[in-house]
Design a protein around this motif. Structure first.
Motif, PDB file in Angstrom:
ATOM      1  N   ASP A  68       0.843  -1.195   0.000  1.00 24.28           N
ATOM      2  CA  ASP A  68       0.000   0.000   0.000  1.00 24.28           C
ATOM      3  C   ASP A  68       0.875   1.240   0.000  1.00 24.28           C
ATOM      4  O   ASP A  68       1.765   1.379   0.839  1.00 24.28           O
ATOM      5  CB  ASP A  68      -0.911  -0.007   1.232  1.00 24.28           C
ATOM      6  N   HIS A  71       0.064   8.313   0.753  1.00 21.29           N
ATOM      7  CA  HIS A  71       0.191   9.629   0.125  1.00 21.29           C
ATOM      8  C   HIS A  71       0.123  10.727   1.190  1.00 21.29           C
ATOM      9  O   HIS A  71      -0.835  10.797   1.964  1.00 21.29           O
ATOM     10  CB  HIS A  71      -0.916   9.826  -0.910  1.00 21.29           C
ATOM     11  N   PRO A 165      -3.087  13.826  -8.481  1.00 24.74           N
ATOM     12  CA  PRO A 165      -3.616  12.957  -9.541  1.00 24.74           C
ATOM     13  C   PRO A 165      -4.954  12.308  -9.173  1.00 24.74           C
ATOM     14  O   PRO A 165      -5.231  12.046  -8.009  1.00 24.74           O
ATOM     15  CB  PRO A 165      -2.514  11.897  -9.698  1.00 24.74           C
ATOM     16  N   MET A 166      -5.748  12.041 -10.192  1.00 24.30           N
ATOM     17  CA  MET A 166      -7.075  11.466  -9.992  1.00 24.30           C
ATOM     18  C   MET A 166      -7.023  10.063  -9.400  1.00 24.30           C
ATOM     19  O   MET A 166      -7.976   9.620  -8.762  1.00 24.30           O
ATOM     20  CB  MET A 166      -7.825  11.431 -11.328  1.00 24.30           C
ATOM     21  N   ASP A 167      -5.919   9.348  -9.610  1.00 25.86           N
ATOM     22  CA  ASP A 167      -5.848   7.983  -9.086  1.00 25.86           C
ATOM     23  C   ASP A 167      -5.491   7.928  -7.604  1.00 25.86           C
ATOM     24  O   ASP A 167      -5.457   6.847  -7.008  1.00 25.86           O
ATOM     25  CB  ASP A 167      -4.850   7.152  -9.899  1.00 25.86           C
ATOM     26  N   VAL A 168      -5.216   9.074  -6.986  1.00 20.25           N
ATOM     27  CA  VAL A 168      -4.984   9.120  -5.537  1.00 20.25           C
ATOM     28  C   VAL A 168      -6.350   9.213  -4.848  1.00 20.25           C
ATOM     29  O   VAL A 168      -7.060  10.204  -5.004  1.00 20.25           O
ATOM     30  CB  VAL A 168      -4.096  10.325  -5.148  1.00 20.25           C
ATOM     31  N   LYS A 169      -6.692   8.196  -4.096  1.00 18.82           N
ATOM     32  CA  LYS A 169      -8.018   8.113  -3.476  1.00 18.82           C
ATOM     33  C   LYS A 169      -8.052   8.668  -2.057  1.00 18.82           C
ATOM     34  O   LYS A 169      -9.103   9.100  -1.578  1.00 18.82           O
ATOM     35  CB  LYS A 169      -8.501   6.652  -3.448  1.00 18.82           C
ATOM     36  N   GLU A 243     -11.844  11.230  -3.228  1.00 21.45           N
ATOM     37  CA  GLU A 243     -12.996  10.982  -4.095  1.00 21.45           C
ATOM     38  C   GLU A 243     -14.262  11.598  -3.516  1.00 21.45           C
ATOM     39  O   GLU A 243     -15.033  12.264  -4.221  1.00 21.45           O
ATOM     40  CB  GLU A 243     -13.189   9.485  -4.313  1.00 21.45           C
TER      41      GLU A 243
END
Length: 354
Positions: A68, A71, A165-169, A243
């Motif tokens: 995992d 961030h 970035p959009m992929d960071v949740k 998100e």
């Protein structure tokens, strides 16, 4: 080859430098054959002043890592760079899987010298830089009780979901005046449930003091927290579901309160009150050990404060007093000595090479 790390007088150094340069020019212009004299002086770069830091050790993953990525978002400002470096070091030093930590640094402008400073101090650091457009908030910022709170970068956390970035949740947001003395993975793994934000709550604090009489006397505004049990939380340590933040348009909600503030003056502090207006009473509470805040004193005088009782995972010098400034002034508070072991700052030194 000889090096001197200390010279008693910068004035004498300047005279010596000018004398050597003058002699070198004289030699070049008046003689056909000379023996060149090479002088190597470490001079401060012109323009932006950035402290010089020691290189941090290389921190490597332990066993069972890589599953995992964590961030972490922080702002990056030359004035607080010394604090940021200490915070990063503390995170890596106490992490079981330091190579799994990804840092997202928000800055108002790309300063190559700051970028170089990070790279030279932490050669193995996983990080990205994001430019925050200060114009997004210049018309929304109201003057507060401390000038540092009015800087555009102080509001960048509101726009975090738009920058990374959009992929960071999920992301942990941290102020630059903290050190962590526990594994950051424990904070990362906090269960957010259906909440967009997790942070330590302080329900014993007098919540009404964060807003003006204008706010509480307004029939409509005073109903803002109806149906909620609002408690103070500090926005310097937050776990955010990125998100959910985007889906709920929370950036726009916070901005709406900043517009109201410009019209009616409903609070005195900087970016904190609009967060409270938007989310207080509707966040996931985190153990207080994750924000031992207020170590910088209040926002006016920054007087010394003692630690709160209980276990500690994160120390936070929120308030006016910053540990690096108090240590440099030789008037540190007792708690500042807990920050000092993470200080990578190296005083400027002059050296000669011959």
């Amino acid at each position: 080859m000889a090096f001197w790390s200390f010279f008693p007088s910068f004035h004498l150094l300047s005279l010596l430098f000018l004398s050597l340069i003058s002699n070198q020019i004289s030699l070049i212009t008046t003689a056909t054959t000379t023996t060149s004299v090479r002088i190597g002086v470490i001079l401060k770069p012109t323009g932006l002043h950035v402290p010089v830091f020691r290189e941090a050790p290389a921190f490597r993953n332990g066993r069972d890592c890589g599953a995992d990525r964590i961030h972490v978002a922080m702002t990056l400002d030359a004035n607080y760079l010394r604090g940021t470096m200490a915070a990063v070091l503390s995170i890596l030093q106490h992490s079981t899987c330091p190579e799994d930590v990804m840092f997202h640094f928000l800055c108002v402008r790309h300063e190559p010298v700051v970028f170089s400073s990070i790279k030279s101090t932490f050669p193995y650091l996983n990080f990205k830089l994001y430019k925050f457009d200060a114009h997004r908030v210049r018309g929304l910022i109201s003057k507060s009780i401390r000038q540092a709170l009015d800087q555009p970068l102080n509001y960048a956390r509101i726009y975090l979901a738009d920058l990374i970035p959009m992929d960071v949740k999920r992301v942990i947001y941290l102020d630059s005046d903290i050190v962590i003395v526990d594994g950051i993975a424990k904070l990362w793994q906090v269960d957010l449930g259906d909440k967009v934000l997790a942070a330590p709550e302080y329900c014993q604090a007098n919540f009404t003091t964060y807003f003006t009489e204008t706010f509480w006397n307004d029939p409509k505004l005073s109903q803002t927290f109806e149906g909620r049990k609002p408690c103070y939380f500090n926005t310097g340590v937050m776990v955010m579901d990125v998100e959910k933040w985007r889906q709920g348009n929370y950036t726009q909600q916070v901005e709406t309160w900043m517009v109201v503030q410009k019209q009616k003056r409903i609070y005195h502090l900087g970016s904190l009150p609009p967060f409270l207006l938007t989310l207080a009473g509707n966040i996931m509470p985190v153990d207080h050990r994750w924000n031992q805040h207020g170590l910088g004193g209040d926002n006016i005088e920054g007087k010394c404060r003692s630690l709160h009782p209980g276990p500690i995972s994160l120390l936070h010098w929120s308030g006016k007093g910053k540990p690096w400034l108090r240590l440099d002034s030789r008037k540190p508070c007792t708690v500042d000595h807990l920050w000092a072991p993470y200080d990578l700052y190296r005083s400027s030194r002059h050296s000669f090479e011959e």
